[in-house]
Every structure is written in C-alpha cells, then in structure tokens.
Motif scaffolding. Structure first.
Motif, PDB file in Angstrom:
ATOM      1  N   GLY A 161      46.732 107.085 -92.336  1.00  0.00           N
ATOM      2  CA  GLY A 161      45.849 107.867 -91.469  1.00  0.00           C
ATOM      3  C   GLY A 161      44.506 107.226 -91.179  1.00  0.00           C
ATOM      4  N   HIS A 162      44.388 105.938 -91.425  1.00  0.00           N
ATOM      5  CA  HIS A 162      43.123 105.237 -91.188  1.00  0.00           C
ATOM      6  C   HIS A 162      43.253 104.325 -89.978  1.00  0.00           C
ATOM      7  CE1 HIS A 162      41.962 106.970 -94.970  1.00  0.00           C
ATOM      8  NE2 HIS A 162      43.053 106.445 -95.523  1.00  0.00           N
ATOM      9  N   LYS A 163      42.144 103.707 -89.576  1.00  0.00           N
ATOM     10  CA  LYS A 163      42.131 102.908 -88.345  1.00  0.00           C
ATOM     11  C   LYS A 163      41.704 101.477 -88.632  1.00  0.00           C
ATOM     12  CE  LYS A 163      40.050 102.607 -83.846  1.00  0.00           C
ATOM     13  NZ  LYS A 163      40.075 103.268 -82.610  1.00  0.00           N
ATOM     14  N   VAL A 164      42.488 100.525 -88.119  1.00  0.00           N
ATOM     15  CA  VAL A 164      42.115  99.112 -88.173  1.00  0.00           C
ATOM     16  C   VAL A 164      41.194  98.853 -86.987  1.00  0.00           C
ATOM     17  CG1 VAL A 164      42.933  96.731 -88.049  1.00  0.00           C
ATOM     18  CG2 VAL A 164      44.279  98.441 -89.286  1.00  0.00           C
ATOM     19  N   VAL A 165      39.969  98.395 -87.265  1.00  0.00           N
ATOM     20  CA  VAL A 165      39.000  98.203 -86.187  1.00  0.00           C
ATOM     21  C   VAL A 165      38.792  96.740 -85.818  1.00  0.00           C
ATOM     22  CG1 VAL A 165      37.789 100.373 -86.574  1.00  0.00           C
ATOM     23  CG2 VAL A 165      37.044  98.327 -87.783  1.00  0.00           C
ATOM     24  N   ASP A 166      39.156  95.815 -86.713  1.00  0.00           N
ATOM     25  CA  ASP A 166      39.025  94.395 -86.390  1.00  0.00           C
ATOM     26  C   ASP A 166      39.789  93.586 -87.424  1.00  0.00           C
ATOM     27  OD1 ASP A 166      38.284  92.091 -85.026  1.00  0.00           O
ATOM     28  OD2 ASP A 166      36.134  92.532 -85.083  1.00  0.00           O
TER      29      ASP A 166
ATOM     30  N   LEU B 143      30.037  94.144 -89.108  1.00  0.00           N
ATOM     31  CA  LEU B 143      30.565  95.284 -89.871  1.00  0.00           C
ATOM     32  C   LEU B 143      29.776  96.571 -89.629  1.00  0.00           C
ATOM     33  CD1 LEU B 143      31.476  93.621 -93.287  1.00  0.00           C
ATOM     34  CD2 LEU B 143      33.042  94.344 -91.460  1.00  0.00           C
ATOM     35  N   LYS B 144      28.452  96.485 -89.639  1.00  0.00           N
ATOM     36  CA  LYS B 144      27.640  97.692 -89.419  1.00  0.00           C
ATOM     37  C   LYS B 144      27.828  98.233 -88.012  1.00  0.00           C
ATOM     38  CE  LYS B 144      24.028  96.763 -92.801  1.00  0.00           C
ATOM     39  NZ  LYS B 144      22.622  96.397 -92.985  1.00  0.00           N
ATOM     40  N   ALA B 145      27.807  97.351 -87.020  1.00  0.00           N
ATOM     41  CA  ALA B 145      27.968  97.779 -85.628  1.00  0.00           C
ATOM     42  C   ALA B 145      29.336  98.417 -85.403  1.00  0.00           C
ATOM     43  CB  ALA B 145      27.767  96.597 -84.682  1.00  0.00           C
ATOM     44  N   LEU B 146      30.358  97.904 -86.072  1.00  0.00           N
ATOM     45  CA  LEU B 146      31.715  98.452 -85.954  1.00  0.00           C
ATOM     46  C   LEU B 146      31.918  99.697 -86.824  1.00  0.00           C
ATOM     47  CD1 LEU B 146      33.788  95.137 -86.062  1.00  0.00           C
ATOM     48  CD2 LEU B 146      33.468  96.632 -84.086  1.00  0.00           C
ATOM     49  N   GLN B 147      30.907 100.030 -87.624  1.00  0.00           N
ATOM     50  CA  GLN B 147      30.959 101.175 -88.542  1.00  0.00           C
ATOM     51  C   GLN B 147      32.153 101.075 -89.495  1.00  0.00           C
ATOM     52  OE1 GLN B 147      30.830 104.444 -85.706  1.00  0.00           O
ATOM     53  NE2 GLN B 147      28.601 104.516 -85.888  1.00  0.00           N
ATOM     54  N   VAL B 148      32.352  99.876 -90.037  1.00  0.00           N
ATOM     55  CA  VAL B 148      33.458  99.636 -90.964  1.00  0.00           C
ATOM     56  C   VAL B 148      33.128 100.266 -92.311  1.00  0.00           C
ATOM     57  CG1 VAL B 148      34.680  97.825 -92.248  1.00  0.00           C
ATOM     58  CG2 VAL B 148      34.226  97.544 -89.800  1.00  0.00           C
ATOM     59  N   ASP B 149      34.105 100.970 -92.867  1.00  0.00           N
ATOM     60  CA  ASP B 149      33.970 101.569 -94.196  1.00  0.00           C
ATOM     61  C   ASP B 149      34.531 100.653 -95.280  1.00  0.00           C
ATOM     62  OD1 ASP B 149      33.047 104.270 -93.324  1.00  0.00           O
ATOM     63  OD2 ASP B 149      35.039 104.324 -92.396  1.00  0.00           O
ATOM     64  N   ILE B 150      35.628  99.965 -94.949  1.00  0.00           N
ATOM     65  CA  ILE B 150      36.379  99.197 -95.940  1.00  0.00           C
ATOM     66  C   ILE B 150      36.848  97.890 -95.310  1.00  0.00           C
ATOM     67  CG2 ILE B 150      38.492  99.143 -97.354  1.00  0.00           C
ATOM     68  CD1 ILE B 150      38.263 102.241 -97.468  1.00  0.00           C
ATOM     69  N   VAL B 151      36.806  96.822 -96.103  1.00  0.00           N
ATOM     70  CA  VAL B 151      37.391  95.539 -95.712  1.00  0.00           C
ATOM     71  C   VAL B 151      38.508  95.217 -96.691  1.00  0.00           C
ATOM     72  CG1 VAL B 151      36.995  93.043 -95.560  1.00  0.00           C
ATOM     73  CG2 VAL B 151      35.276  94.626 -94.670  1.00  0.00           C
ATOM     74  N   THR B 152      39.677  94.842 -96.157  1.00  0.00           N
ATOM     75  CA  THR B 152      40.711  94.272 -97.021  1.00  0.00           C
ATOM     76  C   THR B 152      40.527  92.765 -96.944  1.00  0.00           C
ATOM     77  OG1 THR B 152      42.440  94.112 -95.318  1.00  0.00           O
ATOM     78  CG2 THR B 152      42.295  96.179 -96.582  1.00  0.00           C
TER      79      THR B 152
ATOM     80  N   LEU C  83      33.379  85.268 -91.379  1.00  0.00           N
ATOM     81  CA  LEU C  83      31.914  85.284 -91.455  1.00  0.00           C
ATOM     82  C   LEU C  83      31.308  85.897 -90.191  1.00  0.00           C
ATOM     83  CD1 LEU C  83      31.301  81.869 -93.227  1.00  0.00           C
ATOM     84  CD2 LEU C  83      31.181  84.169 -94.220  1.00  0.00           C
ATOM     85  N   ALA C  84      31.937  85.654 -89.038  1.00  0.00           N
ATOM     86  CA  ALA C  84      31.472  86.294 -87.800  1.00  0.00           C
ATOM     87  C   ALA C  84      31.714  87.804 -87.858  1.00  0.00           C
ATOM     88  CB  ALA C  84      32.191  85.680 -86.588  1.00  0.00           C
ATOM     89  N   LEU C  85      32.845  88.215 -88.412  1.00  0.00           N
ATOM     90  CA  LEU C  85      33.160  89.635 -88.549  1.00  0.00           C
ATOM     91  C   LEU C  85      32.163  90.330 -89.474  1.00  0.00           C
ATOM     92  CD1 LEU C  85      34.912  92.171 -88.230  1.00  0.00           C
ATOM     93  CD2 LEU C  85      36.465  91.213 -89.939  1.00  0.00           C
ATOM     94  N   VAL C  86      31.788  89.680 -90.550  1.00  0.00           N
ATOM     95  CA  VAL C  86      30.831  90.266 -91.500  1.00  0.00           C
ATOM     96  C   VAL C  86      29.544  90.661 -90.780  1.00  0.00           C
ATOM     97  CG1 VAL C  86      29.346  89.760 -93.487  1.00  0.00           C
ATOM     98  CG2 VAL C  86      31.773  89.157 -93.556  1.00  0.00           C
TER      99      VAL C  86
END
Length: 120
Positions: free
Chosen positions: A30-35, A50-59, A44-47
């Motif tokens: 029930g969760h969403k993959v955002v990037d 993370l805040k702008a994408l409102q990421v809660d969790i990184v695998t 490193l570019a994704l890091v």
C-alpha cells in the motif's frame, strides 16, 4: 484501528529485476515508489531530492557496481542521506549486512519489506 498512512519510498538498487521485486513488495503493502536510482551517481543525485520528493523511506542496496562487494557505496549513500535528509528512514536490502540502516532486511528477506515499512 487507524489506517496506516501510505509511505513514499525511493529505491536505490542497480539490478533491474531486484528493483521490480522491491517495488512490487512496496506497492502490495500500500505504499508508493516515488523514484529510483541504479548507480552511485544517480543515488547521490536522488539524495539531494529526497526532501523535495517528500520521501519517507529509502531502500538501499550496499553495492551498486557489478563486482563491488565491499559495501562502500552503500555506506557513502547512507551517510549522505543522514546528512541531507536525517528524517528519512533507511531499509538496507543487500546481499551483505547493513547494520547502519534503520532496518537491515537483506535480500533473502525482501518478502518482509511491507512489515519493515510498517514498523518505521
């Protein structure tokens, strides 16, 4: 019992079939993959986003280069996440241990990813 809020998850994994498996378990729970990121450079570019994408969790996979088995890439990315987005939780999904992650799941236990997300 309140409904669990869907988490926004970013996947850092170099092997496409593993990305698909991880995404499947995230979405079934029930969760969403955002990037997604496949290399150290992409990660490193994704890091930085993370805040702008409102990421809660990184695998996070510990090794993003074929033949690289030291875990150095994963530790580098983990340190950058802690520095740039300290509220983001990290689930290590690697063939090797990732004790610095909030949850060290290991690839052989990926079927438990939904439960791991729910605990964070």
């Amino acid at each position: 019992m309140p409904l669990m809020e869907a988490k926004r998850v970013a996947i850092i994994e170099d092997i496409t079939p593993w990305q698909r498996v991880i995404a499947h378990h995230i979405e079934v729970a029930g969760h969403k993959v955002v990037d997604r990121a496949r290399s150290l450079e992409e990660a490193l570019a994704l890091v930085k986003k993370l805040k702008a994408l409102q990421v809660d969790i990184v695998t996070l996979d510990g090794n993003l280069t074929l033949g690289e088995g030291s875990g150095k890439e994963g530790r580098t990315i983990l340190a950058e996440i802690r520095k740039n987005a300290p509220k983001v939780k990290i689930i290590g999904i690697s063939g090797d241990p990732m004790p610095q992650a909030d949850v060290d799941l290991r690839k052989e236990n990926v079927r438990n990813l939904g439960d791991a997300i729910a605990r964070l």
